[in-house]
Design an enzyme around this catalytic site. Structure first.
Site, PDB file in Angstrom:
ATOM      1  N   LYS A 238       0.826  -1.207   0.000  1.00  0.00           N
ATOM      2  CA  LYS A 238       0.000   0.000   0.000  1.00  0.00           C
ATOM      3  C   LYS A 238       0.858   1.253   0.000  1.00  0.00           C
ATOM      4  O   LYS A 238       0.447   2.294  -0.510  1.00  0.00           O
ATOM      5  CB  LYS A 238      -0.906   0.014   1.230  1.00  0.00           C
ATOM      6  CG  LYS A 238      -2.032  -0.997   1.222  1.00  0.00           C
ATOM      7  CD  LYS A 238      -2.866  -0.846   2.471  1.00  0.00           C
ATOM      8  CE  LYS A 238      -4.019  -1.847   2.504  1.00  0.00           C
ATOM      9  NZ  LYS A 238      -4.857  -1.682   3.711  1.00  0.00           N
ATOM     10  N   ARG A 239       2.019   1.180   0.617  1.00  0.00           N
ATOM     11  CA  ARG A 239       2.877   2.351   0.735  1.00  0.00           C
ATOM     12  C   ARG A 239       3.662   2.636  -0.540  1.00  0.00           C
ATOM     13  O   ARG A 239       4.028   3.769  -0.803  1.00  0.00           O
ATOM     14  CB  ARG A 239       3.867   2.150   1.892  1.00  0.00           C
ATOM     15  CG  ARG A 239       3.235   2.099   3.259  1.00  0.00           C
ATOM     16  CD  ARG A 239       2.528   3.398   3.586  1.00  0.00           C
ATOM     17  NE  ARG A 239       1.981   3.407   4.924  1.00  0.00           N
ATOM     18  CZ  ARG A 239       1.196   4.359   5.397  1.00  0.00           C
ATOM     19  NH1 ARG A 239       0.851   5.370   4.619  1.00  0.00           N
ATOM     20  NH2 ARG A 239       0.726   4.297   6.635  1.00  0.00           N
TER      21      ARG A 239
END
Length: 500
Positions: A238-239
């Site tokens: 997600k990052r």
């Protein structure tokens, strides 16, 4: 609960964006249930009150609906937080049966005894006979000997020696159940027969299987689908990676294309074709055919898929699909914004979850004009959001300003060519074939082939170096506006060449 039917569950946490990996798992579960005439349960694991937000749950339901898993076609949503009493009851039963014990060890105490608290629990409180109390967690008593064998449809029979599994916590000091116990109890009570989930959960499975046995029930059928990786073969993050389904939806990916592509992450339909009707996928999908190796999420391939699906739409279908990007008042894909201050695991790098308003005012947009130009645009966009820069020149009062495009094309004979083109276009029939032939003649007088001659005209009228077919665009824009823009470009060039 036992119905004799296949029952699967999709159990997301409402703590962030809807991950494409979760979307793939949802589709796999959905097809397992449909293929067996069974049931699909949506269970929202909302026990982390500090991170849950109602709009995230709404986003989950909206995303599933967009994928074709519609409310009314499944059970739920069932909220895990509403079952806290049942989880506590199961924990108490395991303690009463001697299958769990209370532990008062702190992390610092464990580190002092073992030298490193990360190595796992050392069993210090196993035989102390502690009862519940402040600061005391409930741990499951893992068997000292033997092996836990997981029967996995995709991965075969991975084995886990019990002496490598620590006495793990099943309930916190405040009495709330942890993920491991809550999931097992919910699956048991809901009669879940097949647990289809991501490979990252495989390490939890022997612990959960031990809990199933301790609760006196055979485990479900396990199926751990392959991890999804990026081009560097790193697990999608997600990052770091573009993983939000909302982002793809807001960018203009079609649900049908996304469904088709996600189903190829670890599985493939029979034959050589990858772009196939979803009915074909439904009829042929089997968990046994899913491959265990990591699945590469190739955004370029997804984009190509989407382009194929866009081109397969009827023109009317394409016009309707583009509407959220063209009309500010149109319904936009339901999505939620990323939190302003995302905690660990929330949000995603650069996530975009809403469709931006077009750059023109509503009164300037003409549905009739767009319907005319739509067939020209349909074959040229890969995602629906690309329609905006392709047609904006039709609905803006002036051509978009692109200084790089002007610098590239507005040089050499551009001033004379634009001047002559404007003069010629005043008199000819306003038809794209005539406009093309006229510019060929003008270009020849300056020693330019059509490709070079049309570049300054395109930039003067549309503001861009690439776009829709130029002469069809001029025909749709109209003589008056085309001439106005050509003359404005001539004036700019003349001023630049002869500054006051």
């Amino acid at each position: 609960m036992s119905t004799g039917r296949v029952r699967v569950r999709f159990a997301p946490s409402p703590t962030g964006i809807f991950h494409v990996g979760g979307a793939r798992s949802a589709l796999f579960n959905w097809l397992v249930a449909k293929g067996a005439g069974g049931d699909f349960v949506l269970r929202v694991e909302d026990t982390d009150a500090s991170r849950n937000r109602p709009e995230w749950t709404e986003g989950i339901i909206s995303a599933l609906d967009w994928l074709g898993i519609s409310p009314g076609g499944y059970e739920g949503p069932v909220f895990q937080s509403e079952r806290a009493g049942r989880h506590a009851e199961a924990a108490a039963g395991l303690f009463a049966a001697g299958r769990a014990y209370y532990c008062g060890c702190t992390r610092d105490e464990l580190a002092a005894r073992t030298g490193n608290a990360q190595h796992g629990y050392d069993g210090f409180c196993r035989e102390r006979g502690l009862g519940p109390g402040p600061g005391r967690a409930l741990r499951f008593r893992t068997p000292d000997k033997g092996t836990t064998v997981v029967l996995d449809v995709i991965r075969g029979t991975p084995e886990f020696p019990n002496d490598t599994i620590e006495d793990f916590v099943i309930a916190r000091a405040d009495g709330s159940a942890v993920f491991l116990l809550a999931n097992v109890v919910d699956d048991l009570d809901m009669g879940i027969t097949h647990v289809v989930r991501g490979e990252e959960h495989l390490s939890n499975t022997p612990k959960q299987q031990l809990l199933w046995a301790a609760l006196g029930t055979p485990p479900p059928v396990w199926a751990h689908v392959p991890v999804i990786v990026n081009e560097k073969r790193q697990k999608l993050s997600k990052r770091r990676d573009k993983v939000a389904l909302e982002s793809y939806r807001a960018e203009g990916y079609l649900a049908a294309a996304m469904r088709n592509y996600l189903m190829l992450l670890g599985w493939a339909p029979p034959g050589d074709e990858e772009i196939v009707p979803f009915a074909t996928i439904e009829a042929s999908f089997r968990l046994e055919d899913v491959k265990p190796s990591p699945a590469f999420f190739d955004e370029k391939k997804l984009r190509a898929f989407n382009g194929e699906y866009i081109r397969a739409l009827s023109v009317d279908g394409f016009v309707a699909a583009c509407e959220p990007w063209l009309v500010p008042a149109a319904d936009v894909p339901a999505a939620v914004d990323a939190p302003a201050a995302a905690g660990p695991g929330d949000g995603a790098a650069g996530v975009t979850t809403t469709v931006p308003a077009p750059p023109w005012s509503p009164e300037r947009f003409s549905a009739e004009v767009f319907a005319t130009v739509a067939p020209l645009a349909q074959s040229r966009v890969a995602v629906l959001s690309e329609i905006v820069p392709m047609v904006d020149f039709l609905f803006l009062p002036e051509a978009p300003t692109d200084e790089a495009a002007r610098a590239k094309t507005m040089k050499g004979p551009a001033l004379d060519l634009l001047t002559e083109a404007a003069e010629a276009y005043e008199k000819v029939a306003w038809d794209h074939d005539v406009l093309r032939e006229t510019l060929i003649e003008v270009g020849e007088r300056h020693g330019l082939k059509l490709g070079k001659a049309q570049a300054p005209v395109r930039v003067a009228v549309t503001g861009r170096t690439v776009g829709l077919p130029l002469f069809e665009s001029l025909e749709i824009l109209g003589r008056e506006e085309t001439l106005r823009r050509l003359r404005a470009a001539v004036e700019r060039l003349g001023t630049a060449a002869n500054p006051a």
